[in-house]
Motif scaffolding. Sequence first.
Motif, short mmCIF file in Angstrom:
data_model
loop_
_atom_site.label_atom_id
_atom_site.label_comp_id
_atom_site.label_asym_id
_atom_site.label_seq_id
_atom_site.Cartn_x
_atom_site.Cartn_y
_atom_site.Cartn_z
N ILE A 162 0.84 -1.20 0.00
CA ILE A 162 0.00 0.00 0.00
C ILE A 162 0.87 1.25 0.00
CG2 ILE A 162 -1.66 1.34 1.36
CD1 ILE A 162 -2.82 -1.39 2.30
N ALA A 163 1.92 1.25 0.82
CA ALA A 163 2.84 2.40 0.86
C ALA A 163 3.53 2.59 -0.49
CB ALA A 163 3.87 2.22 1.97
N GLN A 164 3.91 1.49 -1.09
CA GLN A 164 4.55 1.56 -2.41
C GLN A 164 3.61 2.16 -3.45
OE1 GLN A 164 5.60 -2.55 -3.05
NE2 GLN A 164 7.69 -2.29 -2.23
N PHE A 165 2.37 1.69 -3.46
CA PHE A 165 1.39 2.18 -4.44
C PHE A 165 1.07 3.65 -4.21
CE2 PHE A 165 -0.69 -1.39 -6.92
CZ PHE A 165 0.35 -2.30 -6.72
N ILE A 166 0.99 4.06 -2.96
CA ILE A 166 0.75 5.47 -2.66
C ILE A 166 1.91 6.32 -3.17
CG2 ILE A 166 0.62 7.18 -0.79
CD1 ILE A 166 -0.99 5.12 0.83
N ALA A 167 3.14 5.87 -2.87
CA ALA A 167 4.32 6.62 -3.30
C ALA A 167 4.40 6.74 -4.82
CB ALA A 167 5.58 5.96 -2.74
N GLN A 168 4.03 5.69 -5.52
CA GLN A 168 4.06 5.72 -6.99
C GLN A 168 2.98 6.64 -7.54
OE1 GLN A 168 3.61 1.60 -8.01
NE2 GLN A 168 5.63 1.02 -7.23
N LYS A 169 1.78 6.56 -6.97
CA LYS A 169 0.65 7.34 -7.51
C LYS A 169 0.85 8.83 -7.29
CE LYS A 169 -3.38 6.88 -9.53
NZ LYS A 169 -3.54 6.17 -10.82
N ARG A 170 1.38 9.22 -6.14
CA ARG A 170 1.52 10.65 -5.85
C ARG A 170 2.61 11.31 -6.70
NH1 ARG A 170 4.04 9.89 0.27
NH2 ARG A 170 6.22 9.62 -0.37
N GLN A 171 3.45 10.50 -7.35
CA GLN A 171 4.43 11.08 -8.26
C GLN A 171 3.76 11.65 -9.51
OE1 GLN A 171 7.33 8.04 -9.11
NE2 GLN A 171 8.36 8.24 -7.11
N GLN A 172 2.61 11.09 -9.85
CA GLN A 172 1.86 11.56 -11.01
C GLN A 172 1.07 12.83 -10.70
OE1 GLN A 172 -0.55 8.25 -12.34
NE2 GLN A 172 1.12 6.78 -11.97
N ALA A 173 0.44 12.84 -9.50
CA ALA A 173 -0.35 13.99 -9.06
C ALA A 173 -0.67 13.78 -7.57
CB ALA A 173 -1.64 14.12 -9.86
N PRO A 174 -0.86 14.86 -6.80
CA PRO A 174 -1.19 14.71 -5.38
C PRO A 174 -2.47 13.90 -5.19
CG PRO A 174 -0.61 16.98 -5.88
CD PRO A 174 -0.72 16.28 -7.20
N ILE A 175 -2.51 13.13 -4.12
CA ILE A 175 -3.71 12.37 -3.75
C ILE A 175 -4.58 13.30 -2.91
CG2 ILE A 175 -4.57 10.32 -2.56
CD1 ILE A 175 -1.71 9.13 -3.04
N GLU A 176 -5.77 13.62 -3.43
CA GLU A 176 -6.59 14.67 -2.82
C GLU A 176 -7.82 14.16 -2.08
OE1 GLU A 176 -5.76 17.80 -2.85
OE2 GLU A 176 -4.35 18.06 -4.51
N THR A 177 -8.36 13.00 -2.46
CA THR A 177 -9.65 12.57 -1.92
C THR A 177 -9.60 11.17 -1.33
OG1 THR A 177 -10.48 11.54 -3.96
CG2 THR A 177 -10.76 13.93 -3.75
N THR A 178 -10.60 10.89 -0.51
CA THR A 178 -10.73 9.55 0.07
C THR A 178 -10.96 8.52 -1.02
OG1 THR A 178 -13.09 9.95 0.45
CG2 THR A 178 -11.61 10.41 2.27
N GLY A 179 -11.74 8.89 -2.04
CA GLY A 179 -12.01 7.96 -3.13
C GLY A 179 -10.75 7.56 -3.87
N GLN A 180 -9.86 8.52 -4.12
CA GLN A 180 -8.59 8.20 -4.77
C GLN A 180 -7.78 7.24 -3.92
OE1 GLN A 180 -7.61 12.55 -5.32
NE2 GLN A 180 -6.59 11.74 -7.14
N LEU A 181 -7.74 7.50 -2.63
CA LEU A 181 -6.96 6.64 -1.74
C LEU A 181 -7.53 5.23 -1.68
CD1 LEU A 181 -4.61 6.34 0.20
CD2 LEU A 181 -6.09 7.20 2.05
N VAL A 182 -8.84 5.12 -1.63
CA VAL A 182 -9.48 3.79 -1.61
C VAL A 182 -9.10 3.00 -2.85
CG1 VAL A 182 -11.69 2.59 -1.80
CG2 VAL A 182 -11.42 4.41 -0.12
N GLU A 183 -9.12 3.63 -4.01
CA GLU A 183 -8.78 2.93 -5.24
C GLU A 183 -7.31 2.48 -5.24
OE1 GLU A 183 -10.91 1.88 -7.55
OE2 GLU A 183 -12.37 2.66 -6.11
N ILE A 184 -6.43 3.29 -4.69
CA ILE A 184 -5.02 2.91 -4.58
C ILE A 184 -4.86 1.70 -3.67
CG2 ILE A 184 -2.76 3.67 -3.73
CD1 ILE A 184 -3.64 6.55 -4.51
N ILE A 185 -5.57 1.71 -2.55
CA ILE A 185 -5.49 0.59 -1.60
C ILE A 185 -6.03 -0.69 -2.24
CG2 ILE A 185 -6.36 -0.29 0.60
CD1 ILE A 185 -6.43 2.70 1.52
N LYS A 186 -7.14 -0.57 -2.94
CA LYS A 186 -7.71 -1.74 -3.60
C LYS A 186 -6.76 -2.31 -4.65
CE LYS A 186 -12.67 -0.75 -3.14
NZ LYS A 186 -13.92 -0.39 -3.88
#
Length: 311
Positions: A162-186
């Motif tokens: 989960i930490a890896q996926f968060i770190a990768q995704k935020r390189q593209q654009a900031p994570i702003e919403t709960t919905g974005q975070l849920v999709e990353i976790i899934k």
Amino acid sequence: MSEYKHVSVLLAPTIELLAPAPGAIMVDGTVGLGGHSEAILQRIRPDGILFGVDRDRNALAMAKRRLAEGFLPIHGNFFNLRSLLAENGVQTVDGVVLDLGVSSYQLDEPSRGFSYMADAPLDMRMDETQPYSARDAVNTLGEEELRRIIQEYGEERWAKRIAQFIAQKRQQAPIETTGQLVEIIKAAIPASARREGPHPAKRTFQALRIHVNGELEGLGQALEDAVHCLKPGGRLCVITFHSLEDRIVKQTFQRLQNPCTCPPHSPICTCGKQAEVEILTRKPIVPDAQELDENPRSRSAKLRAVRRLAF
């Protein structure tokens, strides 16, 4: 801000253990919308005083309208209970109740960003006056620190991914919403691991909430301070909602009841440390079947209580 229907957890056993009496000075250190406070006030009026402490100004305002006579709201964190009471001219009280964790109001208000069930700004601040939010956490913490927080505070087995996926995704654009975070976790948790058990984002959201609000760092000391605010015979009741909190409460109460640091086989005590409390709950009190049926959110609640000894 709309009015909100609140169901207090373990209300009857908490009030029984707290034993509020007419004229008492009491503290609800996590007043929320005032369910426990209302029951306490009914028993300490007409001359009693209840200090209601909470970090959430919105919840405190609703509680104030609901409770009125004898209720004195204080915006703050119960971690600072001694200084908050001192600022109001009080040194010791007859009882303190603490209902830890996030309130149903905060969970059900989508804009607060606590829930993984609704898309909202990623926030999770209990005190909206504090600057640091869950958005700051997921976008600025190092990957290893994110892993540690998710693993330790969420007890999440997939914390590293989960930490890896968060770190990768935020390189593209900031994570702003709960919905974005849920999709990353899934995406981070394998499909086979998502088929059973709680919502896949539950543990990570819990971990981030605990981190953002500093719920565990210093909790043991805060509980000791609450005990030291009690008059002899005064009582402290604490309701927890996950094992991390409950472990700290249990260990703190045990240490205050058995503070002796002498070697186990010493014939006499030479450290001079004496018990400060008597534990009133040999085992934690948990919701009965009726409460579980009426309020499913109570399922993980545990209640522990102590009585302050003479000093």
